[in-house]
Every structure is written in structure tokens, then in C-alpha cells.
Design a protein around this motif. Structure first.
Motif, PDB file in Angstrom:
ATOM      1  N   THR A   1       0.834  -1.192   0.000  1.00  0.00           N
ATOM      2  CA  THR A   1       0.000   0.000   0.000  1.00  0.00           C
ATOM      3  C   THR A   1       0.870   1.244   0.000  1.00  0.00           C
ATOM      4  OG1 THR A   1      -1.635   1.271   1.289  1.00  0.00           O
ATOM      5  CG2 THR A   1      -0.145  -0.120   2.528  1.00  0.00           C
TER       6      THR A   1
ATOM      7  N   MET B   1       0.528   3.661   1.833  1.00  0.00           N
ATOM      8  CA  MET B   1       0.697   4.093   3.217  1.00  0.00           C
ATOM      9  C   MET B   1       1.794   3.328   3.942  1.00  0.00           C
ATOM     10  SD  MET B   1      -3.338   4.658   4.177  1.00  0.00           S
ATOM     11  CE  MET B   1      -3.783   2.939   3.817  1.00  0.00           C
ATOM     12  N   SER B   2       2.357   2.313   3.294  1.00  0.00           N
ATOM     13  CA  SER B   2       3.462   1.564   3.893  1.00  0.00           C
ATOM     14  C   SER B   2       4.785   2.286   3.721  1.00  0.00           C
ATOM     15  CB  SER B   2       3.565   0.183   3.254  1.00  0.00           C
ATOM     16  OG  SER B   2       3.961   0.293   1.887  1.00  0.00           O
TER      17      SER B   2
ATOM     18  N   PHE C   1       4.569   8.742   3.782  1.00  0.00           N
ATOM     19  CA  PHE C   1       3.635   9.040   4.858  1.00  0.00           C
ATOM     20  C   PHE C   1       4.103  10.231   5.680  1.00  0.00           C
ATOM     21  CE2 PHE C   1       1.704   8.494   9.038  1.00  0.00           C
ATOM     22  CZ  PHE C   1       0.383   8.226   8.721  1.00  0.00           C
TER      23      PHE C   1
ATOM     24  N   ASN D   1      -3.839   7.140   9.153  1.00  0.00           N
ATOM     25  CA  ASN D   1      -2.925   6.649  10.187  1.00  0.00           C
ATOM     26  C   ASN D   1      -3.477   5.345  10.771  1.00  0.00           C
ATOM     27  OD1 ASN D   1      -0.794   6.534  11.940  1.00  0.00           O
ATOM     28  ND2 ASN D   1      -1.515   8.160  13.287  1.00  0.00           N
TER      29      ASN D   1
ATOM     30  N   ASN E   1      -1.020  -0.466   8.066  1.00  0.00           N
ATOM     31  CA  ASN E   1       0.140   0.213   7.477  1.00  0.00           C
ATOM     32  C   ASN E   1       1.448  -0.434   7.907  1.00  0.00           C
ATOM     33  OD1 ASN E   1      -1.813   1.936   6.516  1.00  0.00           O
ATOM     34  ND2 ASN E   1      -0.998   3.781   7.485  1.00  0.00           N
TER      35      ASN E   1
ATOM     36  N   LYS F   1       2.253  -3.784   6.342  1.00  0.00           N
ATOM     37  CA  LYS F   1       2.715  -3.668   4.958  1.00  0.00           C
ATOM     38  C   LYS F   1       4.122  -3.068   4.894  1.00  0.00           C
ATOM     39  CE  LYS F   1      -0.894  -5.295   2.703  1.00  0.00           C
ATOM     40  NZ  LYS F   1      -0.824  -6.430   1.767  1.00  0.00           N
ATOM     41  N   THR F   2       4.472  -2.214   5.858  1.00  0.00           N
ATOM     42  CA  THR F   2       5.859  -1.730   5.935  1.00  0.00           C
ATOM     43  C   THR F   2       6.799  -2.888   6.230  1.00  0.00           C
ATOM     44  OG1 THR F   2       5.120   0.444   6.721  1.00  0.00           O
ATOM     45  CG2 THR F   2       7.423  -0.113   7.083  1.00  0.00           C
TER      46      THR F   2
END
Length: 234
Positions: A136, A138-139, A144, A153, A158, A161-162
């Protein structure tokens, strides 16, 4: 030309189902993997394609993963594509500090540990293939933090996926020229069940097309994460 084979997890609906459809249209034999057999069989029937085969696969269950592997090995001893699409988001709309730790564990069990188990199991079939981890926007910690993306948030989703991105980099560093190519792709904001079909996003077909485009691209993106514009920052 010999048959090209792909395995797509979490593929009974949404982006996963559209990835299967688009790969089958490109003459891939696609193994449509889903946790629930009834939903998976219904998805295969909806495609009405002799190029799609259902395999029951729960990414959190090693026994299920092994059974799926044996089913695939009965058809082929190689995969050209593994698309790790299965994922969950259980904490949308929750302030990070309020998220229950057991919810975090459930999210990581699917999005991180489950993806790793599937990758580890099917790696021997992918020596000249590609592994694509669906991630994603957002990862990306950089995107971000710098406000380059919508600032949702969502701690569990998130961060899982990070962590998946970190796995992608680690395995890509190991594989180099001696293994499959592995990279992450975000389809961008897409309206799916995952986000409650939030308005304003891509259709599932449009989101899937981003992933399929990179899956079929001849450019080597080993160890990178990508959006529809190209390589993203970590």
C-alpha cells in the motif's frame, strides 16, 4: 510457447479476482487461491475460463499451504508468477493507541507471516519467476511522513505492509541474480471490501491492472516497491 503458470492468493474477490481474470486473458494458467472453498469455487465459476483452477489456501495455515502446493505440483513443477495478494485490515478508523494488541497480531499473521510462509513454500517452484507482494502507498515511511499520500494513520494495516516491504528488500537482496525476482506493488487507492468500498478510488479492475502491468513487464524491479508511477521511496 510453453504454458505460463501463476498463483494468486486472496483471489476470490476484489483486486485478487481481477488479477486472475487479467492474467487468464493473457493466456496464463492461473491458480486462484482462497481460504474459503465455497467462495473460491464461486469465483472460478464467475470467470468461466478453462485457464483458472481453484486451490484452497489459508495463508496462516502451514497444512493448507502444503496441500495447495501438492495440488499445484500435480499440474506443474514450476510457477512463473506468485502474487501475494491476500491481506486484511482490521483497524481502519481506530486511533493507533486504541488498537488491541491481539488485533495487531491477527493483521500481521496474515499480511506478514502468512505472506512469508507462502513465499517460503513456493520459492522452489519460482527459480526463474517473479514474486509480487501487494502493498500500500501508506506503507512508505517517507511518503507518509512527508504528506505525499493520504494520511490514513492505520497502525496495524500500514505497519504490517511496511514490514512486508522490509521482507521484500531482504529477500531481494538474497536472491539477486540467483533466484526469482521479488518486488512490491501498490495499486493505489482502490475501492474494495478492505476499505469498506470507500468512494473515489480506482475500480478493482484498474487497481489490478497496475499489478498485472508490472507482472508482465520485462524490466527487473528486484527488491523495489512500486506504484503506478514507478519506484517508490521506502
Amino acid at each position: 510457447m510453453s504454458t505460463q503458470y501463476a498463483l494468486v492468493t486472496g483471489a476470490n474477490k476484489g483486486i485478487g479476482l481481477e488479477i486472475v481474470r487479467q492474467l487468464a486473458e493473457q493466456d496464463y494458467h492461473v491458480f486462484l487461491a482462497a481460504r474459503d472453498e465455497a467462495n473460491g469455487q464461486s469465483a472460478v465459476a464467475s470467470l468461466a475460463s478453462d485457464k483458472v483452477t481453484f486451490v484452497q489456501l489459508d495463508v496462516t495455515d502451514p497444512g493448507s499451504i502444503d496441500q495447495a502446493k501438492q495440488q499445484i505440483l500435480a499440474v506443474t513443477d514450476r510457477l512463473n508468477l506468485l502474487i501475494n495478494n491476500a491481506g486484511i485490515a482490521l483497524d481502519f478508523g481506530q486511533p493507533p493507541i486504541t488498537v488491541d494488541v491481539d488485533v495487531l497480531r491477527q493483521i500481521f499473521d496474515v499480511n506478514y507471516f502468512g505472506t512469508f510462509q507462502v513465499t517460503q513454500a513456493f520459492y522452489p517452484l519460482l527459480s526463474n519467476g517473479k514474486i509480487i507482494n501487494v502493498t500500500t502507498d501508506m506503507s512508505s515511511q517517507t511518503s507518509f511522513a512527508e504528506g505525499r499520500i493520504h494520511p490514513l494513520n492505520v497502525l496495524g494495516y500500514n505497519s504490517s505492509k511496511t514490514a512486508l516491504n522490509a521482507m521484500t528488500l531482504s529477500l531481494g537482496t538474497q536472491f539477486q541474480e540467483n533466484g526469482p525476482e521479488i518486488f512490491g506493488v501498490t495499486p493505489g487507492f482502490t475501492s474494495t471490501d478492505l476499505n469498506g468500498n470507500a468512494p473515489g478510488g480506482k475500480t478493482t479492475a484498474e487497481g489490478a491492472a497496475v499489478i498485472v502491468r508490472y507482472a508482465l513487464d520485462d524490466t527487473n524491479y528486484n527488491g523495489k516497491i512500486l506504484n503506478d508511477q514507478g519506484i517508490m521511496p521506502w
